[in-house]
Motif scaffolding. Structure first.
Motif, mmCIF file in Angstrom:
data_model
loop_
_atom_site.group_PDB
_atom_site.id
_atom_site.type_symbol
_atom_site.label_atom_id
_atom_site.label_comp_id
_atom_site.label_asym_id
_atom_site.label_seq_id
_atom_site.Cartn_x
_atom_site.Cartn_y
_atom_site.Cartn_z
ATOM 1 N N SER A 1 0.825 -1.198 0.000
ATOM 2 C CA SER A 1 0.000 0.000 0.000
ATOM 3 C C SER A 1 0.863 1.254 0.000
ATOM 4 O O SER A 1 0.610 2.214 -0.735
ATOM 5 N N ALA A 2 1.907 1.240 0.819
ATOM 6 C CA ALA A 2 2.736 2.438 0.956
ATOM 7 C C ALA A 2 3.514 2.733 -0.327
ATOM 8 O O ALA A 2 3.610 3.886 -0.753
ATOM 9 N N VAL A 3 4.050 1.686 -0.928
ATOM 10 C CA VAL A 3 4.814 1.898 -2.159
ATOM 11 C C VAL A 3 3.825 2.047 -3.314
ATOM 12 O O VAL A 3 3.196 1.078 -3.746
ATOM 13 N N GLY A 4 3.656 3.270 -3.740
ATOM 14 C CA GLY A 4 2.685 3.523 -4.815
ATOM 15 C C GLY A 4 3.271 4.511 -5.799
ATOM 16 O O GLY A 4 4.489 4.728 -5.843
ATOM 17 N N LEU A 5 2.386 5.135 -6.542
ATOM 18 C CA LEU A 5 2.866 6.094 -7.531
ATOM 19 C C LEU A 5 3.642 7.225 -6.867
ATOM 20 O O LEU A 5 4.580 7.771 -7.438
ATOM 21 N N GLY A 6 3.249 7.536 -5.622
ATOM 22 C CA GLY A 6 3.920 8.603 -4.880
ATOM 23 C C GLY A 6 5.417 8.362 -4.784
ATOM 24 O O GLY A 6 6.214 9.290 -4.909
ATOM 25 N N ASN A 7 5.801 7.123 -4.535
ATOM 26 C CA ASN A 7 7.228 6.818 -4.389
ATOM 27 C C ASN A 7 7.961 6.988 -5.706
ATOM 28 O O ASN A 7 9.109 7.397 -5.742
ATOM 29 N N ILE A 8 7.315 6.591 -6.789
ATOM 30 C CA ILE A 8 8.024 6.558 -8.062
ATOM 31 C C ILE A 8 8.026 7.921 -8.735
ATOM 32 O O ILE A 8 9.049 8.398 -9.191
ATOM 33 N N TYR B 1 -10.088 7.619 -9.515
ATOM 34 C CA TYR B 1 -9.145 8.147 -10.519
ATOM 35 C C TYR B 1 -7.838 7.357 -10.580
ATOM 36 O O TYR B 1 -7.165 7.338 -11.597
ATOM 37 N N TYR B 2 -7.478 6.715 -9.466
ATOM 38 C CA TYR B 2 -6.224 5.961 -9.439
ATOM 39 C C TYR B 2 -6.262 4.830 -10.469
ATOM 40 O O TYR B 2 -5.276 4.532 -11.124
ATOM 41 N N ALA B 3 -7.449 4.218 -10.618
ATOM 42 C CA ALA B 3 -7.581 3.114 -11.579
ATOM 43 C C ALA B 3 -7.274 3.597 -12.990
ATOM 44 O O ALA B 3 -6.731 2.851 -13.816
ATOM 45 N N PHE C 1 3.426 11.819 4.936
ATOM 46 C CA PHE C 1 2.082 11.321 5.282
ATOM 47 C C PHE C 1 1.513 10.537 4.106
ATOM 48 O O PHE C 1 0.979 9.453 4.250
ATOM 49 N N PHE C 2 1.647 11.138 2.923
ATOM 50 C CA PHE C 2 1.101 10.498 1.731
ATOM 51 C C PHE C 2 1.835 9.197 1.442
ATOM 52 O O PHE C 2 1.243 8.162 1.151
ATOM 53 N N SER C 3 3.153 9.274 1.557
ATOM 54 C CA SER C 3 3.968 8.133 1.167
ATOM 55 C C SER C 3 3.739 6.915 2.051
ATOM 56 O O SER C 3 3.741 5.780 1.579
ATOM 57 N N LEU C 4 3.552 7.151 3.344
ATOM 58 C CA LEU C 4 3.353 5.999 4.243
ATOM 59 C C LEU C 4 1.894 5.550 4.294
ATOM 60 O O LEU C 4 1.566 4.618 5.024
ATOM 61 N N SER C 5 1.036 6.210 3.524
ATOM 62 C CA SER C 5 -0.407 5.910 3.540
ATOM 63 C C SER C 5 -1.008 6.054 4.935
ATOM 64 O O SER C 5 -1.847 5.268 5.331
ATOM 65 N N VAL C 6 -0.562 7.078 5.721
ATOM 66 C CA VAL C 6 -1.222 7.279 7.008
ATOM 67 C C VAL C 6 -2.418 8.198 6.829
ATOM 68 O O VAL C 6 -2.436 9.019 5.916
ATOM 69 N N THR D 1 -1.305 -2.563 -6.056
ATOM 70 C CA THR D 1 -1.269 -2.939 -4.636
ATOM 71 C C THR D 1 -1.764 -1.784 -3.755
ATOM 72 O O THR D 1 -2.287 -2.017 -2.669
ATOM 73 N N SER D 2 -1.594 -0.546 -4.226
ATOM 74 C CA SER D 2 -2.141 0.579 -3.465
ATOM 75 C C SER D 2 -3.650 0.677 -3.690
ATOM 76 O O SER D 2 -4.414 0.964 -2.761
ATOM 77 N N LEU D 3 -4.080 0.422 -4.918
ATOM 78 C CA LEU D 3 -5.522 0.492 -5.212
ATOM 79 C C LEU D 3 -6.302 -0.519 -4.358
ATOM 80 O O LEU D 3 -7.339 -0.184 -3.784
ATOM 81 N N SER E 1 -5.550 -1.616 -1.535
ATOM 82 C CA SER E 1 -5.590 -1.212 -0.127
ATOM 83 C C SER E 1 -6.647 -0.139 0.120
ATOM 84 O O SER E 1 -7.306 -0.149 1.167
ATOM 85 N N ILE E 2 -6.852 0.756 -0.838
ATOM 86 C CA ILE E 2 -7.897 1.766 -0.584
ATOM 87 C C ILE E 2 -9.284 1.165 -0.788
ATOM 88 O O ILE E 2 -10.234 1.567 -0.125
ATOM 89 N N LEU E 3 -9.375 0.195 -1.699
ATOM 90 C CA LEU E 3 -10.684 -0.447 -1.879
ATOM 91 C C LEU E 3 -11.054 -1.217 -0.611
ATOM 92 O O LEU E 3 -12.223 -1.287 -0.215
HETATM 93 N N1 PFF Z 1 1.512 5.644 -0.276
HETATM 94 C C1 PFF Z 1 0.833 5.715 -1.512
HETATM 95 C C2 PFF Z 1 1.757 6.307 -2.563
HETATM 96 O O1 PFF Z 1 2.871 6.694 -2.206
HETATM 97 O O2 PFF Z 1 1.386 6.367 -3.733
HETATM 98 C C3 PFF Z 1 -0.356 6.559 -1.309
HETATM 99 C C4 PFF Z 1 -1.557 5.944 -1.877
HETATM 100 C C5 PFF Z 1 -2.134 6.515 -2.956
HETATM 101 C C6 PFF Z 1 -2.092 4.806 -1.308
HETATM 102 C C7 PFF Z 1 -3.208 5.956 -3.513
HETATM 103 C C8 PFF Z 1 -3.190 4.234 -1.876
HETATM 104 C C9 PFF Z 1 -3.703 4.812 -2.984
HETATM 105 F F1 PFF Z 1 -4.675 4.232 -3.572
#
Ligand code: PFF
Length: 532
Positions: free
Chosen positions: A33-40, A113-115, A242-247, A344-346, A348-350
């Motif tokens: 969940s934490a490793v998402g588009l935000g990290n890349i 929108y993430y999808a 905050f965003f990156s760790l999905s808190v 894997t992030s999608l 987790s939010i679902l």
């Molecule tokens: N930690 C996620 C990221 O760095 O992209 C944040 C996130 C975004 C989690 C979107 C879940 C998500 F669906």
């Protein structure tokens, strides 16, 4: 510290609530969940813009003082009250249920929108093979692929080339979600995460050997210590972490509610945070090495080609793929990584949404998942694979992050800290179920530093968003899909919290009563009186 009530082999109070079958799977899913588009696509540019190598200082401070402490708060609430966000908050305090629904609705907006972004990345994986964008990646993305309308608005003109892959993404996501926590979420993370890591490492190695890569790395790492005097740089570090760790998405509350009673909460949190940051750093190296090559090729400075987000992924990277030796391999690895990291992030939010409805209505997994995800997928498919989908995505993303996640995180730390005064109890819970113990410092960070950092960022954001029209879109457009949407989330959350819990709901779950008795016994004042 001993945990006398957790005798080996004692029946666990999990009841029918699914649990991750091992701690490893929980950690893997939390990292997923934490490793998402935000990290890349976000971290490398945020770091570059805010002091380069020197950014590591505010970044580490933000992780230790806010990211990890708030991650522990999520873990403590989820594990102590064993429920989806609305149920866990409601069990903590009747009035707090609304915060859980706020998070559920935030997750709903992000999911729709993430999808779309995952679907674009999947298509670009394919396009990389033939370099379908020719020699003008920007025109190809905006005009040929997305067929973006000339002006922001709402149109229901479906773009077939986006609709098809989005349908595919939703089908995969729904199949994983229907299968449940162990057969679906754990298994998907068990497959996608190792794949992501292998692909990404190959990509980074390939990138650092490109001509000009060293200039990119220099641009990324060269420290600008003066930047540290700028409060904006510190705010960027806190905002990013905050965003990156999905808190504060409700994700970690939900996932930790599936952890076995006998778990190591803080130990797991440190592993997740460390893995997430390692991945980000690796992404910084890979992305800036590739941008160094792009600058070298265009005979320009790295600063002229550096960007983030959609521009980096769908315009800069295709340009790199076209010019680099074995460019198609870079393309498949990069876009494949976006797909796996995104999926894997999608899920987790679902899960935040599905678990909430499952708990409130008392439905079984399959029915709850279908009743929730099919309409979510439908709304997503109506709004985003359209000629105006990009505008909607841009505005919703900007506003839901600032006035959804950030605002909700602020309210949560205030409510659980100053409002309900629950931090000592939660600290005690964390210490009972953790290898690394927390001291009073944790409460100071969550109750003091957390609200201060979040409050500062929120005020700044409100000021900028009020003073300028976001992205230059028409006022009505930002009003409806930005401010209006953010406000509607709060109204929706209040309404959802007023809906009575069904008789079959998990609110009065006998299994929880048993769990509750055990944790309450643990919470009695310590005879030694030292630890909370
Ligand atoms: N930690 C996620 C990221 O760095 O992209 C944040 C996130 C975004 C989690 C979107 C879940 C998500 F669906």
């Amino acid at each position: 510290m001993s945990t006398p009530s957790l005798k080996k082999g004692a029946p666990l109070a999990e009841g029918k609530r699914e649990t991750f079958s091992s701690r490893k799977l929980f950690i893997l899913s939390a990292i997923g969940s934490a490793v998402g588009l935000g990290n890349i696509w976000r971290f490398p540019y945020v770091a570059y813009e805010n002091g380069g190598g020197a950014f590591l200082i505010p970044y580490l401070v933000a992780i230790l003082c806010a990211g990890i402490p708030l991650l522990f708060l999520d873990y403590a609430i989820g594990h102590r009250y064993r429920g989806s966000a609305p149920l866990a908050y409601r069990r903590a305090s009747r009035k707090a249920e609304v915060l859980g629904w706020w998070q559920v609705l935030i997750c709903f907006v992000i999911a729709i929108y993430y999808a779309a972004i995952i679907a674009w990345a999947a298509m670009y994986c394919w396009f990389s093979i033939t370099k379908a964008w020719g020699d003008d990646a920007a025109t190809f993305f905006m005009e040929d692929f997305l067929q973006v309308a000339p002006e922001a608005g709402v149109s229901l003109d479906i773009v077939g080339g986006v609709f098809g892959p989005m349908l595919g993404v939703w089908l995969v996501a729904i199949i994983i979600m229907v299968a449940g926590v162990n057969k679906g979420i754990s298994r998907a993370n068990g497959i996608f995460m190792p794949l992501l890591i292998v692909m990404f490492v190959i990509l980074v190695v390939q990138s650092v050997f490109l001509p000009g890569a060293i200039d990119g790395l220099n641009a990324f790492f060269t420290p600008n210590f003066e930047a540290l005097q700028n409060p904006g740089v510190w705010a960027a570090a806190f905002g990013h972490i905050f965003f990156s760790l999905s808190v504060a998405f409700g994700i970690m509350v939900t996932y930790s509610s599936y952890m076995k009673r006998k778990s190591d909460l803080t130990g797991s949190g440190y592993v997740v945070a460390f893995a997430n940051s390692s991945f980000e750093l690796l992404a910084g190296i890979g992305v800036f090495a590739a941008l160094g090559f792009m600058a070298y090729n265009a005979n320009s400075a790295v600063g002229d080609v550096a960007t983030s987000g959609i521009g980096l992924a769908f315009i800069a990277f295709p340009t790199i793929v076209s010019a680099a030796p074995f460019g198609s391999v870079i393309g498949v690895l990069f876009f494949g990584s976006l797909v796996f990291a995104g999926l894997t992030s999608l899920i987790s939010i679902l899960e935040v949404i599905v678990a909430a409805f499952q708990d409130k209505l008392g439905w079984n997994r399959k029915s709850a998942t279908l009743v929730v995800t099919v309409p979510v997928a439908f709304i997503s498919m109506v709004l985003f694979p359209t000629t105006t989908g990009l505008y909607l995505l841009d505005t919703m993303d900007a506003f839901v992050n600032q006035f959804g996640i950030l605002a909700c995180a602020l309210v949560i730390v205030i409510v659980f800290g100053a409002g309900l005064g629950m931090l000592p109890r939660l600290a005690k819970h964390l210490n009972r179920h953790s290898s690394i113990k927390l001291g009073t410092g944790w409460m100071v960070l969550v109750g003091g530093v957390g609200p201060a950092a979040l409050g500062y960022m929120l005020i700044n954001e409100v000021q900028t968003k009020i003073s300028e029209s976001y992205s230059g879109y028409p006022v009505w457009f930002n009003g409806v899909f930005g401010w209006g949407m953010a406000g509607a989330l709060i109204v929706g959350a209040v309404l959802m919290s007023l809906v009575p819990w069904s008789k079959k709901s998990k609110l009065n779950d006998p299994e929880f009563e048993e769990h509750q008795q055990k944790v309450e016994a643990e919470e009695l004042p310590d005879p030694v009186g030292k630890e909370y």
